[in-house]
Structure formats: C-alpha cells, structure tokens
Design an enzyme around this catalytic site. Structure first.
Site, PDB file in Angstrom:
ATOM      1  N   LYS A 121      -0.513   0.958 -17.599  1.00 12.92           N
ATOM      2  CA  LYS A 121      -0.437   0.801 -19.052  1.00 12.92           C
ATOM      3  C   LYS A 121       1.025   0.746 -19.507  1.00 12.92           C
ATOM      4  CE  LYS A 121      -4.919   2.970 -19.769  1.00 12.92           C
ATOM      5  NZ  LYS A 121      -5.694   4.182 -20.052  1.00 12.92           N
ATOM      6  N   ASP A 153      -7.147   3.735 -28.686  1.00 10.95           N
ATOM      7  CA  ASP A 153      -8.322   3.833 -27.821  1.00 10.95           C
ATOM      8  C   ASP A 153      -9.608   3.623 -28.626  1.00 10.95           C
ATOM      9  OD1 ASP A 153      -8.310   4.227 -25.107  1.00 10.95           O
ATOM     10  OD2 ASP A 153      -7.913   6.380 -25.218  1.00 10.95           O
ATOM     11  N   GLN A 213      -4.666  10.105 -22.045  1.00  8.57           N
ATOM     12  CA  GLN A 213      -5.475   9.684 -20.900  1.00  8.57           C
ATOM     13  C   GLN A 213      -6.567  10.708 -20.620  1.00  8.57           C
ATOM     14  OE1 GLN A 213      -5.322   6.779 -19.453  1.00  8.57           O
ATOM     15  NE2 GLN A 213      -6.614   7.100 -17.677  1.00  8.57           N
TER      16      GLN A 213
HETATM   17  N1  GUN Z   1      -9.519   7.082 -18.709  1.00  9.63           N
HETATM   18  C1  GUN Z   1     -10.125   6.000 -18.134  1.00  9.63           C
HETATM   19  N2  GUN Z   1     -10.219   4.994 -19.018  1.00  9.63           N
HETATM   20  C2  GUN Z   1      -9.666   5.429 -20.167  1.00  9.63           C
HETATM   21  C3  GUN Z   1      -9.462   4.830 -21.439  1.00  9.63           C
HETATM   22  O1  GUN Z   1      -9.816   3.685 -21.699  1.00  9.63           O
HETATM   23  N3  GUN Z   1      -8.857   5.604 -22.370  1.00  9.63           N
HETATM   24  C4  GUN Z   1      -8.472   6.889 -22.117  1.00  9.63           C
HETATM   25  N4  GUN Z   1      -7.887   7.575 -23.093  1.00  9.63           N
HETATM   26  N5  GUN Z   1      -8.637   7.467 -20.946  1.00  9.63           N
HETATM   27  C5  GUN Z   1      -9.241   6.748 -19.976  1.00  9.63           C
END
Ligand code: GUN
Length: 321
Positions: free
Chosen positions: A75, A142, A119
C-alpha cells in the site's frame, strides 16, 4: 449482444452458445487496476497543480504479523507511486487502546493527511471497532465507518467513501455493463458487512434488481441461475459451478481460498476463488479469474478513495472510476 465492454484488457476463451462457439471475456484485474492507478496519478498531479494540495495517506499497523506487513508495504509503495505523501506508523504489538486512539486522533486533525487506514486484524487485546469508528468518516478510505456504510445505504455516493473491494468489483461491472443496470438481475452470494452488503447496495444504486443469497438460502444454484451479474463472496473454494451460471452472465469472483495442490508437489498449495473458473467460463460471457481478478483492484481503489478524499477536502470535484 448490446453489451458495452470497455475493459482495458481481456483474454478470450471459447464457450458454447446454442450451436455457436463464442468467446468468453476474462477480465484482467491487473490491467484494470493499472488504468485506475493512471487516473489516480493524473488526478493527484492536477490537484497539486490547481490547489497546491498534496494527497496524503497514513497507514497504521500494529504488531508484526508478516502477511499484514506485506500488505502495508505494498500500500505504501503504491501510494508513493501515485505521488502521494505516504506515511506509515508501525506500532509494537503491546500498544494500548489509548495509544492507538491517540495516534488516530492526531491523524484526524492533521490537514496533510486525507486518508487513514488502520490495518486489520489488530492484536486481540485491541478493540478494532472502536478504533475504526474513531477515524473521521471523510478520511475513512477503507469505507468501514458507519457513516460511510449509512451513506452507501442511502445512495449518497457523492460524499461517502465505499470500501475498496466492492468498489473494485463495481468497476468491473461498470466497464462491462455501463453505469445503468436497469432490467438486470444481480445476485450477490455472501452477506458480510465488508463485502456482500456494500456490493448489493452498489448494484441496487445502479438500478439492478438485487438478491443477496447466503448459507441459509433455499436452492442456491437456482437463485444464481437467475443472475445476469453473479458475484460470489462466500469463502468456499470453487463452489459456483457451470450449472449455477445463467448462459451469458457476468461472473465476479471475490473468493480467495488456498487449497492443497499435490499436482505441484508434496505440501504445495494454490489459490482458487469461490467459482470453479474453467467450468463456469464455459457458460459465462464475462468472468474474473483468481488470482488476477478482483484482488489487484483493492489497493487501486484505496488509492482512488484517497485522491477522492483529498479533492473533497480541497473543495475540488473528484475523479470518477
Ligand atoms: N486487512 C486485510 N485487508 C484489509 C483491508 O482492506 N483494510 C484493512 N484496514 N485491513 C485489511
């Protein structure tokens, strides 16, 4: 067929349609994600030039789960590639609820940060829901805040942010069928808050006639056979087979399942979706593969949400995807 396929890249497979042999479109998620990223880059640079605003994304990770670190690294890398200010906060596993809440509060009030992503999963002693709901809705890239879920439910896509995986799946739907899904039946298998519910609402908002099917649905194959657009997100490897698919349907596979692959050697595994790809591709007109379908879109839509949030913060019209 008046289907308007505007996908940036496609592969072809042959399938039977009555007596004829016709081609099935296999969506290349990497190519579509790359086209989203190009739009994000252009919008990021235009916003900087017009308003002097540099798009900022903060990613917070707690603990040392290797898979989470790998996600967060990609990311951050993609954010830099898009021309964002990219900030990563790596906190130890012992971080307290108060410490994490204080970091989110700091990021909420930092005008150089337009998107905040914490995350998941967080270490067990932390209450994720409280943390997620403490992120300012306009920075919740998100799309997990209840305000954003509520805006989606009421059809307010102008000020809300949509969670990345359903937003990515919807890009495929739009590039296949256009903006207006009037007259089309859509079936979403799965009713999670993270995917099934927001996906169903996006489809409904685009005028599809939507059914949400799940583990308690009676005669699931018959329900699916009614779908012009079939979206599978159940977490059951290769559950959707060709006899579940309406001939000519668009099939979007959101499942990611790791299954044993003894043919590759002892102890080896491979990734499959919730759809039996080769089988379903004989009947579907358009289908996404796993891997390489919806997966690559998730990070791309995170970047899209961040540049959208930055435009809104600067009072500029955001790009569309
Ligand atoms: N962990 C795995 N996928 C995601 C996501 O799309 N967003 C977040 N915040 N954590 C994750």
């Amino acid at each position: 067929m008046d289907r308007q396929i505007a996908l940036s890249a496609i592969r072809y497979n042959e399938r039977k349609q009555g007596q004829e042999t016709v081609l099935t479109t296999v969506i290349d998620g990497k190519q579509v994600a790359a086209s989203v990223i190009e739009t994000v880059k252009a919008a990021t640079s235009a916003l900087d030039k017009q308003s002097g605003v540099k798009t900022g994304l903060a990613v917070v990770i707690v603990g040392d789960d290797p898979a989470s670190h790998a996600y967060v690294n990609s990311k951050g890398k993609m954010a830099k590639e898009c021309g964002f200010k990219s900030v990563q906060h790596t906190l130890p596993a012992e971080t307290t609820q108060e410490e994490l809440a204080a970091l989110v509060a700091t990021l909420n009030s930092d005008p150089s940060i337009h998107g905040i992503l914490v995350q998941l999963p967080l270490p067990k002693h932390l209450k994720s829901e409280l943390i997620i709901q403490s992120i300012l809705p306009e920075k919740d890239v998100d799309g997990l805040h209840v305000v954003n879920a509520g805006k989606l439910a009421t059809g307010d896509l102008e000020t809300g942010l949509v969670s990345c995986t359903p937003a990515g799946a919807m890009v495929f739907v739009r590039r296949t069928h256009g903006e207006d899904l009037s007259g089309l039946n859509a079936v979403v298998i799965g009713r999670s808050n993270l995917f099934g519910k927001p996906m169903a609402q996006l489809l409904l908002n685009a005028n599809a006639t939507v059914t949400i099917a799940h583990s308690r649905t009676k005669d699931l194959p018959a329900v699916c056979r009614n779908a012009d657009i079939l979206v599978a997100a159940v977490g059951r490897p290769e559950m959707v087979r060709s006899d579940w698919v309406k001939p000519g349907a668009t099939v979007i596979d959101v499942g990611i399942n790791r299954i044993p692959a003894p043919e590759k050697g002892e102890g080896k595994t491979r990734l499959v979706g919730d759809v039996a790809f080769e089988d379903a591709a004989k009947v579907a007109a358009v289908i996404t593969p796993v891997p390489g379908g919806v997966g690559p879109m998730t990070i791309a839509m995170l970047m899209a949400n961040t540049v959208i949030a930055a435009h809104r913060a600067a009072g500029q019209t955001p790009p569309t995807f």
